[in-house]
Each structure stands twice: as structure tokens, then as C-alpha cells.
Design an enzyme around this catalytic site. Structure first.
Site, short mmCIF file in Angstrom:
data_model
loop_
_atom_site.label_atom_id
_atom_site.label_comp_id
_atom_site.label_asym_id
_atom_site.label_seq_id
_atom_site.Cartn_x
_atom_site.Cartn_y
_atom_site.Cartn_z
N SER A 1 0.84 -1.20 0.00
CA SER A 1 0.00 0.00 0.00
C SER A 1 0.88 1.24 0.00
O SER A 1 2.10 1.16 0.02
CB SER A 1 -0.92 0.01 1.21
OG SER A 1 -0.15 0.25 2.38
N LYS A 2 0.22 2.36 0.00
CA LYS A 2 0.88 3.66 -0.02
C LYS A 2 1.93 3.79 1.09
O LYS A 2 3.00 4.34 0.89
CB LYS A 2 -0.19 4.74 0.17
CG LYS A 2 0.25 6.08 -0.32
CD LYS A 2 -0.68 6.62 -1.39
CE LYS A 2 -0.06 7.84 -2.02
NZ LYS A 2 -0.32 7.92 -3.43
N ARG A 3 1.59 3.28 2.25
CA ARG A 3 2.52 3.48 3.37
C ARG A 3 3.82 2.68 3.22
O ARG A 3 4.78 2.92 3.93
CB ARG A 3 1.83 3.23 4.71
CG ARG A 3 1.75 1.82 5.14
CD ARG A 3 0.74 1.64 6.26
NE ARG A 3 0.05 0.39 6.06
CZ ARG A 3 0.54 -0.79 6.45
NH1 ARG A 3 1.68 -0.85 7.09
NH2 ARG A 3 -0.12 -1.89 6.20
#
Ligand code: GLU
Length: 427
Positions: free
Chosen positions: A200-202
Site C-alpha cells: 500500500s501507499k505506506r
């Protein structure tokens, strides 16, 4: 002849997992001297957008991939899918219901195949319900159009993500119904974050586009994606897809989930930045500067090139470049809080004042000559170099770290260096 394909759906940006799939198909084709084709799976007419397709093609090219033949668009082949479905209805293998066409899945059978990555996989047909081939809106299902088109394109090997493992037996059933030999399948384990969660983005971003924007070089990202599925026997890690072509062996591909480690990608990126010629980095750095609000338009390339010579060995992504080097492009840079003490001590201020005067009289403003001035000064006073270098570095760059101080000063030039040292003292 080996014929493989990459089959993106243009309903979003190119995901890292898909980019890795594309790279491995390309690697396999190039290694085998076969063909690498593109098929655009745009059957979802509402969600497919040409801007996504353009992005995907651009990202593939950016990653260094080229493809053979013209891409095949599924949206132009609805009549073919219908015709193939009708043929199965006529053969008694499929039926129509409410405008849709269903395939009659025979229970009590085992569908098995030898996966190129996972080995034997088998499924009982009991667990597979009758398969939709054509939906009531006239569009084909993924599994059906995939088989029709892989057959049409003469695909010999299908390499795709593990998320398609459950689709493969359904596709094999269609090959059987058409009396065709299915291609070989290989499913690549999914890419997870280092914490084991879905990417994911993180974890640093999920699309190729995000990494491009962050100042990753395409060969670094492509290199990293290759390492997420395979490593050559000799353990070599730094290689572009091009360099991996002769070494690649599909039988050596990982069958366990890959962990996406942004630090490793950053390390690889640093390796490629270090090796890249400045002429290539300059336009990339300029766009990073613009994005960071640093005026880059009036900056001569040979000046930028000198700054790059000092910083390309210190930069992991090009997006770090503007913040690391702002003192070369503006006078109103800020002093880092943790370095301010170097400018506050009375003796530091005294050193800066005296050194500024000496540097002002230096005709040869080379780093060697500047260094000699500093050494001489420290020796005369019987002090170490540190107490003069730290305040000077803060005065000219506003930072406690960076390139070598004397090299920085040479690039900045005498007027700016002297003015900044005096400004630091006079406030
Ligand atoms: N459009 C499918 C996807 O993006 C293609 C899967 C396949 O390679 O068969 O996952």
C-alpha cells in the site's frame, strides 16, 4: 516459438505487481528469442480510460520494455467472443440464460496442471460453478475472453500473479471445450510490504508513476522488481532487465511471497544515480527542483552538473536533491536548527570573520587553495579543523552535512562564499 503477453486492464495506473509481471514476461520472451505481446483488457467499457492506457504504455517504455506486434484490444472483439460462445452452445457445452451465456461445468472431475513456479496444482470441478462466458450486457467475462485471445495470439506461456491461480482451472476447462492444448502457466507470488501486509501507499507507493515522481530511475525500479521474483545463481543483484536476459531461468523463480523493501530499492537507485551521466540526470533534477519550488529555469547546465558531481554519490532518490542542494540555488536558505550553535559561539564568529577576509583575497578559488587557507588558519591558532569547518559549513550551506566543504565552496564561488560567511556573523 515462445509467445508471451502482458494483459493490462486500463482501469487504473500501472501497479508495481503488474509492472513486475510485464518485466518477467518480457524477460522470458527475450531470453527465449520469442515474442512479447500486449493485450489490452478493456472489456469494462465504463471503467477503461484511454488516459490510463497511455500511462501504462508510457510506464512500460519508461521501464525499458518494448513489445512486438500491435497491441490487441479486447473491446474490438466482442463479436468474436460471442461467436465462440455460440459455437459452444451449438456443441451442447454451454447454454443461454437471461441474456447471458453459461458454460456447463461437469462435476466429478479433477483439473490439474503443472505450474511453472508452484509445481502441480489441481482443483475438483465440484468447486467450480457454471461459468459465465458472455454477460447479459454482451461483454465477455475475463476468463472467457482470455482463453479466446490467448488462443488467437498463439500464446505458449502465461506468467501472471498468484491472484489468478483460481482462474486458471476455469480457463483450462475452456481450452478443453475447444479441443485445444492449454499453454503453460506460471503464477508469481504476490508482492507484500516488509510487514507482510498487502502493498500500500505506506510502504512507499503502489504505482510505477509514484516512483517515477519520487525520482527513482527506471532501471533501478525495474532491477528491483526483477529481484522480487528471481535472482541469478551467482547472487548478483545490480543488473538491468537487459542484463538479466541471458541469465534468466524461469525454473529459478521464487515460489514464496516477495517482500517489498523500499530501503533496498533506494540503495539500488543510489547505485544507478551514481553511474548515470549528468546529461541524463540534469532534466530529471530540473523537474524535481521545479516541483520543490526551486527556480531551475535560469540555471546553466554546467553549473547544475558541478552540483550533481558533488551530490550524486549522496542522493538515494532525485526528489531529495532540491532539499540537499538548495544553498546552490538560493540565498535565502534556512539554517538547520541543530547546526545553529556553530554560528553562536563567539570564537566561531571570530574564525568566520577572519577566514572570510582571507578567502576574499584568494585569487585561485579552487578547493585545494581554499583548503590550504583553512589548514593554515587552524595551524596558526593551534586548533583542530572541526571548529573552523563546522561554522563555515553552516554559514555557506545552512546545513551540518553535505558534500565536502571546500568542493562546495569552489562551486559556489568566492563572492557568494565570502558574503555568506560575513552574513552569518553580522546577522
Ligand atoms: N487483465 C488481467 C490483469 O490485469 C490479466 C490477467 C492475465 O494475465 O491473464 O490481471
Amino acid at each position: 516459438m515462445v509467445r508471451v503477453r502482458f494483459a493490462p486492464s486500463p482501469t487504473g495506473f500501472l501497479h508495481l505487481g503488474s509492472a513486475r509481471t510485464a518485466i518477467f514476461n518480457w524477460l522470458y520472451a527475450r531470453h527465449a528469442g520469442g515474442k512479447f505481446l500486449l493485450r489490452i483488457e478493456d472489456t469494462d467499457l465504463k471503467r477503461s480510460e484511454s488516459r490510463f492506457l497511455e500511462e501504462i504504455l508510457e510506464d512500460l517504455k519508461w521501464l525499458g520494455l518494448d513489445w512486438d506486434e500491435e497491441p490487441l484490444f479486447q473491446s474490438r472483439r466482442f463479436d468474436v467472443y460471442r461467436e465462440k460462445a455460440e459455437a459452444l452452445v451449438a456443441a451442447g457445452k454451454a447454454y443461454k440464460d437471461g441474456g447471458a451465456v453459461f458454460f456447463n461445468v461437469e462435476p466429478g472431475r479433477t483439473i490439474a496442471y503443472e505450474d511453472l513456479i508452484h509445481g502441480r496444482i489441481s482443483v475438483e470441478t465440484e468447486t467450480i460453478k457454471d461459468q459465465v462466458m458472455i454477460k447479459s450486457d454482451g461483454s465477455p467475462t475475463y476468463n472467457f475472453s482470455c482463453v479466446v485471445d490467448d488462443t488467437h495470439l498463439g500464446i505458449t506461456h502465461i506468467l501472471r500473479g498468484d491472484d489468478h491461480i483460481s482462474n486458471t482451472p476455469k480457463q483450462i476447462i475452456f481450452y478443453e471445450a475447444f479441443g485445444l492444448e492449454p499453454p503453460r502457466f506460471g503464477h508469481m507470488p504476490l508482492i507484500l510490504g516488509t510487514d507482510g501486509a498487502k502493498l500500500s501507499k505506506r510502504h512507499g507507493g503502489v504505482s510505477v508513476e509514484e516512483y517515477k515522481r519520487e525520482g527513482f530511475l527506471p532501471e533501478a525500479l525495474a532491477n528491483y522488481l526483477v529481484l522480487l521474483g528471481w535472482m541469478p545463481k551467482d547472487g548478483r543483484e545490480v543488473m538491468t532487465p537487459e542484463e538479466a536476459v541471458p541469465l534468466f531461468e524461469i525454473s529459478e523463480m521464487n515460489d514464496v511471497q516477495a517482500k517489498f523493501d523500499i530501503q533496498k530499492l533506494r540503495w539500488l537507485n543510489a547505485e544507478y544515480i551514481m553511474k548515470a551521466p549528468n546529461t541524463r540526470l540534469i532534466p530529471l533534477v530540473k523537474s524535481q527542483m521545479l516541483a520543490a519550488g526551486l527556480a531551475a529555469t535560469g540555471v546553466p547546465d554546467n553549473y547544475l552538473s558541478k552540483v550533481l558531481d558533488l551530490y550524486k554519490i549522496r542522493t538515494k532518490t532525485l526528489s531529495e536533491f532540491p532539499a540537499m542542494t538548495d544553498c546552490f540555488f538560493r540565498e535565502d536558505f534556512v539554517y538547520e536548527a541543530e547546526g545553529k550553535m556553530h554560528l553562536e559561539k563567539p570564537e566561531s564568529r571570530e574564525y568566520l570573520r577572519l577566514l572570510a577576509d582571507r578567502l576574499a583575497g584568494l585569487t585561485d578559488f579552487s578547493h585545494a587553495a581554499i583548503e590550504a587557507v583553512f589548514r593554515e588558519f587552524a595551524e596558526e591558532r593551534g586548533i583542530k579543523a572541526g571548529p573552523v569547518i563546522h561554522p563555515a559549513r553552516m554559514a555557506v550551506s545552512g546545513k551540518t552535512k553535505g558534500a565536502g566543504l571546500f568542493e562546495m565552496m569552489e562551486v559556489l564561488g568566492r563572492e557568494r562564499v565570502v558574503a555568506r560567511m560575513r552574513r552569518a556573523v553580522n546577522g
